[in-house]
Design a protein around this motif. Structure first.
Motif, short mmCIF file in Angstrom:
data_model
loop_
_atom_site.label_atom_id
_atom_site.label_comp_id
_atom_site.label_asym_id
_atom_site.label_seq_id
_atom_site.Cartn_x
_atom_site.Cartn_y
_atom_site.Cartn_z
N LEU A 127 0.82 -1.21 0.00
CA LEU A 127 0.00 0.00 0.00
C LEU A 127 0.86 1.26 0.00
O LEU A 127 0.63 2.18 -0.80
CB LEU A 127 -0.91 -0.01 1.24
CG LEU A 127 -1.73 1.26 1.45
CD1 LEU A 127 -2.86 1.33 0.43
CD2 LEU A 127 -2.29 1.34 2.87
N ILE A 128 1.87 1.32 0.88
CA ILE A 128 2.63 2.57 0.96
C ILE A 128 3.47 2.77 -0.30
O ILE A 128 3.65 3.91 -0.76
CB ILE A 128 3.49 2.68 2.24
CG1 ILE A 128 4.57 1.60 2.32
CG2 ILE A 128 2.63 2.65 3.48
CD1 ILE A 128 5.51 1.78 3.51
N MET A 129 3.97 1.69 -0.91
CA MET A 129 4.73 1.86 -2.15
C MET A 129 3.80 2.32 -3.28
O MET A 129 4.18 3.16 -4.11
CB MET A 129 5.44 0.57 -2.55
CG MET A 129 6.67 0.22 -1.71
SD MET A 129 7.82 1.59 -1.43
CE MET A 129 8.43 1.90 -3.08
N LEU A 130 2.58 1.80 -3.29
CA LEU A 130 1.61 2.23 -4.30
C LEU A 130 1.29 3.71 -4.11
O LEU A 130 1.24 4.49 -5.08
CB LEU A 130 0.34 1.39 -4.18
CG LEU A 130 -0.72 1.62 -5.26
CD1 LEU A 130 -0.20 1.16 -6.60
CD2 LEU A 130 -2.01 0.88 -4.91
N LEU A 131 1.09 4.13 -2.85
CA LEU A 131 0.78 5.53 -2.58
C LEU A 131 1.96 6.42 -2.96
O LEU A 131 1.78 7.52 -3.51
CB LEU A 131 0.42 5.72 -1.11
CG LEU A 131 -0.96 5.19 -0.72
CD1 LEU A 131 -1.16 5.22 0.78
CD2 LEU A 131 -2.05 6.00 -1.41
N ALA A 132 3.18 5.95 -2.66
CA ALA A 132 4.35 6.73 -3.08
C ALA A 132 4.34 6.90 -4.60
O ALA A 132 4.61 7.99 -5.13
CB ALA A 132 5.63 6.02 -2.62
N GLY A 133 3.99 5.79 -5.30
CA GLY A 133 3.94 5.85 -6.76
C GLY A 133 2.91 6.87 -7.24
O GLY A 133 3.19 7.70 -8.12
N LEU A 134 1.72 6.84 -6.62
CA LEU A 134 0.69 7.82 -7.01
C LEU A 134 1.17 9.23 -6.74
O LEU A 134 0.93 10.15 -7.53
CB LEU A 134 -0.61 7.54 -6.24
CG LEU A 134 -1.30 6.22 -6.60
CD1 LEU A 134 -2.50 5.97 -5.70
CD2 LEU A 134 -1.72 6.22 -8.07
N GLY A 135 1.90 9.40 -5.60
CA GLY A 135 2.45 10.72 -5.30
C GLY A 135 3.44 11.15 -6.37
O GLY A 135 3.41 12.29 -6.85
N PHE A 136 4.34 10.25 -6.76
CA PHE A 136 5.32 10.56 -7.81
C PHE A 136 4.60 10.96 -9.10
O PHE A 136 4.98 11.93 -9.76
CB PHE A 136 6.22 9.35 -8.09
CG PHE A 136 7.49 9.36 -7.30
CD1 PHE A 136 8.54 10.20 -7.64
CD2 PHE A 136 7.64 8.52 -6.21
CE1 PHE A 136 9.71 10.21 -6.90
CE2 PHE A 136 8.80 8.52 -5.48
CZ PHE A 136 9.84 9.36 -5.81
#
Lengths: 299, 522
Positions: free
Chosen positions: B400-409
């Protein structure tokens, strides 16, 4: 009568410490069984083996007819456990913990839960970190007594309770006994054990040293007798089982093995009895005998 | 002064309890500062390089937001620019941990009652905690001053004093917050939030002005640190701001402490529900971990947005510097500078996610050693089900947090959505391997379970410092992250991804098998 718990020849070591050294324990279905012993004797270790949390090195244990390790989950549906040192989650309220434990066990009776909260005077809205030791124990006790199980395993459940709450606890145990439930009660409060327990097991250094009903065990100990006689006592010293005889004129004080009491009384009445006090052995004396024996062997 | 009776004893006791924690935090911080001149020498060795950098910083607002403005082109001034804000923040974190640990933690655990019943003055505990933080900050200041003296004694004194000043200022902030809350965890969180706000204020101010003169920058103690201008015509009077603010906050903290009872606080704990809806070990695990998952999610999303937004500007900066480009390419792959920067930043978040997963898996350890697991397991709950609740959150939460980081990027960078998300998710097998190591340690050797932090730390060191230090490939290969394809840019390599996933699964399975067979510990 079927056995709720049978343990024979249980051994468990932690590194070089032999916590259990051939322990035996039998608890009949429907009885309240006292589990006594000095600190470090192995009571909690035994309980943790019975709960399937520890695996014994050798020996056999059956609980409700099953293996405590292999069938842990099945067994636990029919068990309620109250640890001696209850730790709660700091940010969960007492009510949440009671309901969690109840559901994990397979449901609890909401009416009984409300009634127990009332009797134990426990505020279920406080968070775990704000409860005192006694109140944390009440959380575990309410969760246990509100669930419909066959066997209660209580590890020094009243060590933080005040006398009033101890009384509430005793009544709860009596009620469960009346419903035919089995209770294994590990305790240091001897009056509690004397009042509640049908049978007791005393353990020391990981081994069972006495087991039986309180009446059975009392036969193993001495009764204290104090009497004031009409004439001089005669022949007491020659009777078997008499100890610590102290004669001052017509006054007599002595200790006698409880199964030899009859002969002593007969001898006293031949001299004519003016007054007589006889104190049966208390559990405390029984206990001290074994505990002090423990110290002697330790030295 | 009876109010301070026992302070000396308490201070010695505090330093003894912190004999590992303080040296480690201070040493890491000092090393970060003292190795910087060397790194910068390699990156900006020639006057032309430095002139380039200064020009870039003048025009590149997003870079200034990251590091602050630069006030000179000496190695000392560049060091203060590059690490000053971060070393200051680290000193602040060290201080807040020390102060909360010896004040609110002690009260919350009930230990303070026993201590307060001794010959201990009303102000002794707070004073001892502040003094312990003072020792840590003084040692840091001395190390930095001594280590950088070769680059200019006055600048070294200024930077050391500034770092110590930030540290002590946040020590008193923590002392105030510790009076307000009953929970030590909340006190740490709130003080960290103040620090975060200080960082954001400074970043906003610095992106607006190139010389640190924005009012927003002056609102932040981290902004004072850069405005002290170490190694570039120091403004000594700024140290007076630290002293004044320190004194003011100390007065407030002592005032609050004197007005309340031991163990209580100004923000009392609210009562909870009388009955609960928690009905499974999974729900319990989520209840216990949801705060941490939320915090990490927000952090990773924001980090993604910020780094994504910086990507183009940073790539410009690096383009003109051969050495820096080389490092980025080693971290991020040789395929266009933007992709390399993205890959190295995403890789860094992947490394940080291994801290999340270790913390989450080790909740099992915490539940067990605190004695809370035992009554749960005495219910009709198998060990695997109990462990699964936490592991789903650990391993799923990492995704989840890596996916959210990706969306942030994606949001920050504004293009390449697919490749960026892919690059974030491809980190997961390596993160999971670290989580698997933690599961195995907890299952097979519960007493060693905290060593999983050491594993995560080692992986972080290899990933962060390894490329800059030109570490040999054999060392880089020790980390699972070293085997991942450097997306975006490089071609996807399924081989290592599948192997790492299988390895993670095997570690988890072995750990759970061991957990089923062993005694529970307390």
């Amino acid at each position: 009568m079927t056995k709720a718990i049978t343990v024979s020849g249980l051994h468990k070591s932690f590194g070089r410490t032999h916590a259990l050294d051939g322990l035996d324990l039998e608890v009949e279905s429907g009885e309240v069984h006292g589990f006594l012993g000095p600190n470090g004797a192995g009571k909690s270790t035994t309980i943790r083996v019975l709960l399937g949390l520890l695996r014994p090195d050798s020996g056999a244990a059956r609980i409700l007819g099953r293996d405590p390790w292999a069938d842990a989950v099945e067994v636990h549906r029919r068990i309620a456990y109250v640890p001696g040192d209850v730790t709660l989650w700091r940010n969960l309220s007492g009510g949440e913990v009671i309901d969690l434990y109840g559901r994990l066990r397979g449901g609890l009776d909401p009416t009984r839960r409300a009634e127990l909260l009332d009797r134990f005077e426990l505020d279920p809205t406080k968070k775990g970190r704000t409860y005192s030791k006694g109140n944390r124990q009440k959380v575990a006790l309410v969760a246990a007594f509100a669930s419909d199980v066959d066997l209660f395993i209580l590890d020094e459940p009243t060590s933080g309770l005040d006398p009033l709450m101890e009384e509430v606890f005793r009544r709860c145990v009596e009620e469960e006994r009346a419903r035919g439930r089995t209770i294994l009660l590990s305790s240091h409060i001897l009056s509690e054990v004397e009042e509640l327990c049908d049978r007791v097991s005393i353990i020391r250094n990981g081994r069972t040293v006495e087991t039986g009903s309180l009446a059975d065990l009392r036969h193993l100990t001495r009764t204290s007798v104090t009497a004031e006689l009409a004439g001089a006592p005669d022949g007491l010293a020659r009777l078997p089982g008499v100890h610590d005889l102290d004669i001052q004129g017509n006054r007599v004080r002595l200790q006698v093995d409880t199964d030899k009491l009859d002969a002593v009384l007969r001898s006293l009445t031949t001299s004519g009895v003016r007054s007589l006090t006889s104190t049966p052995p208390t559990l405390e004396e029984l206990f001290l005998r074994h505990y002090q024996g423990d110290e002697v062997t330790a030295r | 002064m009876t109010a301070l009776a026992g302070t000396g004893t308490l201070l010695r006791f505090a330093l003894r309890r912190d004999r590992v924690m303080i040296p480690v935090w201070v040493a890491v911080n000092a090393l970060m500062v003292l190795t910087m001149p060397n790194t910068l020498e390699g990156l900006y060795g020639t006057p032309a390089d430095r002139a380039d950098l200064l020009r870039q910083l003048d025009t590149n607002a997003s870079l200034r937001a990251l590091t602050g403005p630069v006030f000179g082109d000496s190695l000392g001034a560049l060091t203060a620019w590059r690490v000053g804000v971060y070393a200051g923040a680290l000193a602040a974190v060290t201080s807040l941990l020390i102060v909360v640990r010896h004040t609110r933690d002690e009260e919350e655990s009930g230990r303070q009652e026993l201590i307060a019943s001794g010959v201990v003055g009303r102000r002794a505990s707070l004073t001892a905690a502040l003094l312990a933080a003072g020792v840590a900050n003084a040692v840091l200041a001395l190390l930095v001053t001594a280590g950088l003296a070769g680059h200019g004694a006055t600048g070294a004194v200024a930077l050391g004093a500034g770092l110590g000043g930030v540290g002590m200022l946040f020590a008193t902030t923590a002392a105030i917050v510790a009076q307000l809350t009953e929970s030590a965890r909340l006190a740490r969180g709130l003080t960290a939030a103040v620090l975060g706000a200080a960082f954001v204020l400074r970043a906003a101010g610095d992106s607006a002005h190139g010389d640190g003169s924005s009012p927003l920058t002056w609102l932040s103690p981290l902004g004072w640190l850069e405005n002290l201008r170490p190694f570039a015509d120091e403004r000594w009077w700024v140290l007076g701001l630290f002293a004044g603010a320190f004194a003011l906050q100390a007065v407030i903290a002592y005032g609050l402490a004197g007005r309340r009872d031991v163990g209580l606080s100004f923000l009392p704990t609210r009562p909870g529900p009388a009955s609960g809806r928690l009905g499974s070990t999974g729900a319990l695990a989520w209840r216990l971990q949801r705060g941490a998952v939320t915090g990490w999610s927000i952090g990773f999303l924001l980090a993604g947005v910020v780094y994504g937004g910086l990507t183009d500007g940073a790539a410009d900066l690096v383009r003109d510097n051969d050495k820096a480009r080389e490092i980025f390419e080693r971290m991020g792959g040789q395929s266009g500078l933007t992709d390399a920067f993205l890959a190295s930043m995403i890789g860094m978040l992947g490394l940080i996610a291994s801290l999340y997963i270790v913390g989450s898996v080790l909740r099992l350890h915490g539940e067990e050693t605190s004695g809370r697991a035992e009554p749960v397991l005495a219910n009709a709950v198998g060990r695997l089900r109990w462990a699964a609740g936490h592991l789903v959150i650990a391993f799923g939460g990492a995704a989840l947090i890596m996916l959210l980081a990706g969306l942030g990027f994606v949001a920050g960078h504004g293009k390449e959505a697919g490749p960026i998300l892919g690059a974030c998710l491809v980190q997961l097998p390596a993160v999971w391997v670290i989580g698997g190591v933690a599961v195995l340690l907890h299952g097979a050797a519960p007493r060693l379970a905290p060593a999983a932090w050491g594993v995560a730390g080692a992986v972080l060191l290899i990933g962060w410092i390894g490329p800059a230090l030109d570490a040999p490939q054999a060392v880089l290969d020790l980390s699972p992250f070293g085997h991942l394809p450097k997306l975006p840019g490089q071609a996807m390599a399924w081989g290592p991804v599948l192997v790492l996933s299988a390895l993670a699964a095997a570690l988890v399975a072995a750990g759970l098998a061991a957990l089923r067979r062993r005694d529970t510990t307390t």
